[in-house]
Design a protein around this motif. Sequence first.
Motif, PDB file in Angstrom:
ATOM      1  N   GLU A 191       0.716  -1.130   0.115  1.00 34.09           N
ATOM      2  CA  GLU A 191      -0.061   0.306  -0.178  1.00 34.09           C
ATOM      3  C   GLU A 191       0.517   1.385   0.399  1.00 34.09           C
ATOM      4  O   GLU A 191       0.761   2.478  -0.633  1.00 34.09           O
ATOM      5  CB  GLU A 191      -0.902   0.073   1.471  1.00 34.09           C
ATOM      6  CG  GLU A 191      -1.992   1.481   1.320  1.00 34.09           C
ATOM      7  CD  GLU A 191      -2.607   1.155   2.386  1.00 34.09           C
ATOM      8  OE1 GLU A 191      -4.059   0.816   2.399  1.00 34.09           O
ATOM      9  OE2 GLU A 191      -2.290   1.915   3.556  1.00 34.09           O
ATOM     10  N   ASN A 192       1.906   1.265   1.590  1.00 31.02           N
ATOM     11  CA  ASN A 192       2.680   2.718   0.848  1.00 31.02           C
ATOM     12  C   ASN A 192       3.060   3.155  -0.394  1.00 31.02           C
ATOM     13  O   ASN A 192       3.706   3.801  -0.826  1.00 31.02           O
ATOM     14  CB  ASN A 192       4.102   2.260   1.753  1.00 31.02           C
ATOM     15  CG  ASN A 192       3.486   1.946   2.810  1.00 31.02           C
ATOM     16  OD1 ASN A 192       2.387   2.913   3.433  1.00 31.02           O
ATOM     17  ND2 ASN A 192       4.109   1.359   4.523  1.00 31.02           N
ATOM     18  N   ILE A 193       3.919   1.572  -1.057  1.00 28.92           N
ATOM     19  CA  ILE A 193       4.071   2.025  -2.341  1.00 28.92           C
ATOM     20  C   ILE A 193       3.119   2.822  -3.926  1.00 28.92           C
ATOM     21  O   ILE A 193       3.115   3.214  -4.681  1.00 28.92           O
ATOM     22  CB  ILE A 193       5.045   1.069  -3.093  1.00 28.92           C
ATOM     23  CG1 ILE A 193       6.302   0.280  -1.992  1.00 28.92           C
ATOM     24  CG2 ILE A 193       5.417   0.722  -4.468  1.00 28.92           C
ATOM     25  CD1 ILE A 193       7.085  -1.222  -2.642  1.00 28.92           C
ATOM     26  N   LEU A 194       2.479   1.862  -3.411  1.00 26.47           N
ATOM     27  CA  LEU A 194       1.169   2.186  -4.877  1.00 26.47           C
ATOM     28  C   LEU A 194       0.791   3.914  -4.622  1.00 26.47           C
ATOM     29  O   LEU A 194      -0.056   4.639  -5.109  1.00 26.47           O
ATOM     30  CB  LEU A 194      -0.318   1.125  -4.727  1.00 26.47           C
ATOM     31  CG  LEU A 194      -1.300   1.254  -3.474  1.00 26.47           C
ATOM     32  CD1 LEU A 194      -2.047   2.757  -3.810  1.00 26.47           C
ATOM     33  CD2 LEU A 194      -1.496   0.206  -3.046  1.00 26.47           C
ATOM     34  N   LEU A 195       1.106   4.092  -3.185  1.00 30.14           N
ATOM     35  CA  LEU A 195       0.474   5.657  -2.316  1.00 30.14           C
ATOM     36  C   LEU A 195       1.031   6.173  -2.869  1.00 30.14           C
ATOM     37  O   LEU A 195       1.415   8.386  -3.064  1.00 30.14           O
ATOM     38  CB  LEU A 195      -0.003   5.716  -0.870  1.00 30.14           C
ATOM     39  CG  LEU A 195      -1.419   5.334  -0.626  1.00 30.14           C
ATOM     40  CD1 LEU A 195      -1.962   4.719   0.295  1.00 30.14           C
ATOM     41  CD2 LEU A 195      -2.551   5.417  -2.277  1.00 30.14           C
ATOM     42  N   ASP A 196       3.245   5.890  -3.080  1.00 27.91           N
ATOM     43  CA  ASP A 196       3.515   7.072  -3.330  1.00 27.91           C
ATOM     44  C   ASP A 196       4.002   7.181  -4.932  1.00 27.91           C
ATOM     45  O   ASP A 196       4.097   6.511  -5.613  1.00 27.91           O
ATOM     46  CB  ASP A 196       5.301   6.090  -2.974  1.00 27.91           C
ATOM     47  CG  ASP A 196       6.520   6.920  -2.617  1.00 27.91           C
ATOM     48  OD1 ASP A 196       6.312   7.864  -3.062  1.00 27.91           O
ATOM     49  OD2 ASP A 196       7.470   6.830  -2.552  1.00 27.91           O
ATOM     50  N   ALA A 197       3.177   9.024  -4.702  1.00 36.95           N
ATOM     51  CA  ALA A 197       3.160   9.406  -6.292  1.00 36.95           C
ATOM     52  C   ALA A 197       5.267   9.355  -6.788  1.00 36.95           C
ATOM     53  O   ALA A 197       5.018   9.471  -7.880  1.00 36.95           O
ATOM     54  CB  ALA A 197       2.967  10.913  -6.579  1.00 36.95           C
ATOM     55  N   SER A 198       5.498   9.293  -6.218  1.00 37.34           N
ATOM     56  CA  SER A 198       7.383   9.388  -6.604  1.00 37.34           C
ATOM     57  C   SER A 198       7.767   8.044  -6.886  1.00 37.34           C
ATOM     58  O   SER A 198       8.703   7.937  -8.107  1.00 37.34           O
ATOM     59  CB  SER A 198       8.117  10.182  -5.144  1.00 37.34           C
ATOM     60  OG  SER A 198       8.586   8.442  -4.790  1.00 37.34           O
ATOM     61  N   GLN A 199       6.827   6.697  -7.076  1.00 33.61           N
ATOM     62  CA  GLN A 199       7.398   5.798  -7.517  1.00 33.61           C
ATOM     63  C   GLN A 199       6.623   5.152  -9.159  1.00 33.61           C
ATOM     64  O   GLN A 199       5.760   6.347  -9.451  1.00 33.61           O
ATOM     65  CB  GLN A 199       7.190   4.809  -6.447  1.00 33.61           C
ATOM     66  CG  GLN A 199       7.386   4.726  -5.062  1.00 33.61           C
ATOM     67  CD  GLN A 199       8.455   4.603  -4.763  1.00 33.61           C
ATOM     68  OE1 GLN A 199       9.317   3.528  -6.127  1.00 33.61           O
ATOM     69  NE2 GLN A 199       9.163   4.806  -4.486  1.00 33.61           N
ATOM     70  N   PRO A 200       7.684   4.680  -9.790  1.00 34.74           N
ATOM     71  CA  PRO A 200       7.058   4.706 -11.550  1.00 34.74           C
ATOM     72  C   PRO A 200       5.591   4.110 -11.401  1.00 34.74           C
ATOM     73  O   PRO A 200       5.262   3.204 -10.845  1.00 34.74           O
ATOM     74  CB  PRO A 200       8.077   3.602 -11.734  1.00 34.74           C
ATOM     75  CG  PRO A 200       9.631   4.202 -11.363  1.00 34.74           C
ATOM     76  CD  PRO A 200       9.032   3.972  -9.433  1.00 34.74           C
ATOM     77  N   GLU A 201       4.641   4.270 -12.401  1.00 36.28           N
ATOM     78  CA  GLU A 201       3.485   3.880 -11.989  1.00 36.28           C
ATOM     79  C   GLU A 201       3.749   2.637 -12.479  1.00 36.28           C
ATOM     80  O   GLU A 201       2.515   1.907 -11.785  1.00 36.28           O
ATOM     81  CB  GLU A 201       3.010   4.874 -13.665  1.00 36.28           C
ATOM     82  CG  GLU A 201       1.198   4.859 -13.000  1.00 36.28           C
ATOM     83  CD  GLU A 201       0.610   5.629 -14.417  1.00 36.28           C
ATOM     84  OE1 GLU A 201      -0.231   4.614 -15.260  1.00 36.28           O
ATOM     85  OE2 GLU A 201       0.791   6.301 -14.232  1.00 36.28           O
ATOM     86  N   ASP A 202       4.059   2.380 -13.351  1.00 34.22           N
ATOM     87  CA  ASP A 202       4.396   0.972 -13.676  1.00 34.22           C
ATOM     88  C   ASP A 202       4.858   0.112 -11.988  1.00 34.22           C
ATOM     89  O   ASP A 202       4.031  -1.251 -11.667  1.00 34.22           O
ATOM     90  CB  ASP A 202       5.333  -0.268 -14.311  1.00 34.22           C
ATOM     91  CG  ASP A 202       5.303   0.734 -16.199  1.00 34.22           C
ATOM     92  OD1 ASP A 202       3.836   1.075 -15.703  1.00 34.22           O
ATOM     93  OD2 ASP A 202       6.090   0.016 -16.722  1.00 34.22           O
ATOM     94  N   LEU A 203       5.548   0.354 -11.471  1.00 33.96           N
ATOM     95  CA  LEU A 203       5.865   0.108  -9.850  1.00 33.96           C
ATOM     96  C   LEU A 203       4.558  -0.179  -9.406  1.00 33.96           C
ATOM     97  O   LEU A 203       3.983  -1.260  -7.758  1.00 33.96           O
ATOM     98  CB  LEU A 203       6.788   0.192  -9.136  1.00 33.96           C
ATOM     99  CG  LEU A 203       6.701   0.133  -7.874  1.00 33.96           C
ATOM    100  CD1 LEU A 203       7.083  -1.885  -8.129  1.00 33.96           C
ATOM    101  CD2 LEU A 203       8.549   0.589  -6.904  1.00 33.96           C
TER     102      LEU A 203
END
Length: 302
Positions: A191-203
Amino acid sequence: LVASLVDGDRDTQAPRDILWRSRADHTPKALVQLLTSSRSPGDSSLRYLRALQLQPESRGDPAISSLAARLDACELSVAIEIAKRIDPATVRGDVALRQTIAELVETIQVPDQVALFVHRFRFKQPRDRLIDFLRQAGSPSEAYPLVQALASIDSISAVARFMTDESPVSKQPVAMALAELGSPRSLQLLENILLDASQPEDLRLTCTRALGSHEHGQLMLLKLVSEDQLPRPLQMVTGEALHAAQTPEIRAEAVQWFPLPDTTRQDRFPQLDELLARQGNSERGQALFFEKSKCATCHRVG
């Protein structure tokens, strides 16, 4: 006879087969001598270990236990099988035995075997090796024992660093393994990764799909939707996952947030012949596919 079997020449296969089949009182002791001898049967050692395991419990079990103190004298395959049988509580209370098994683990090159020992005995030293193995995992089934082992030694943070680094390695197997693990920390990481706008959209899409594959993850996604916290680029994938949920209650709630299209009025759609006769506009289609309709969010290769 035992001396000739253990210390004799390597052309002693026939007599050793007699020992392998024997259930005599002194057989377990002879098998232990054979397995710990410098003239051990090499690649066929596991065969003689199985013979020892088939001995009557009253004689076979004490003999197998005695091998635990002599792991360094056994062939690697035998030492691994013996170590798997040792009670973790025994290892925690025996410093020398713990060190022996830790050294054994350092020689193992098979990822899931390393993971098994880390998970069973809580060895923290191989953590970096497990992360290296994660980079090579090609499927969730390969990644799962590694993620499970890392979680058992409180190293989910190391998995988080791997998931968010910039290496070109696919993170999908690890994301699915995190979801399958289903622990609060592993699901929260997704959940933390999918909410992190700084991460690539694919991830972020990968983590959304993974979270949507687990019932508790689906409930987390529903909570994000109901609180209007789910980023728009992830909504289509979320809707697909929730509509495919096994739990009827989750599917029913998904309909409220992601209404299914009305397919009862087929007359609204042109017939196939009419569609084929129309002139297409590839530029407009490309714009719809990649931009306005966001089709490329899910429909892609690789």
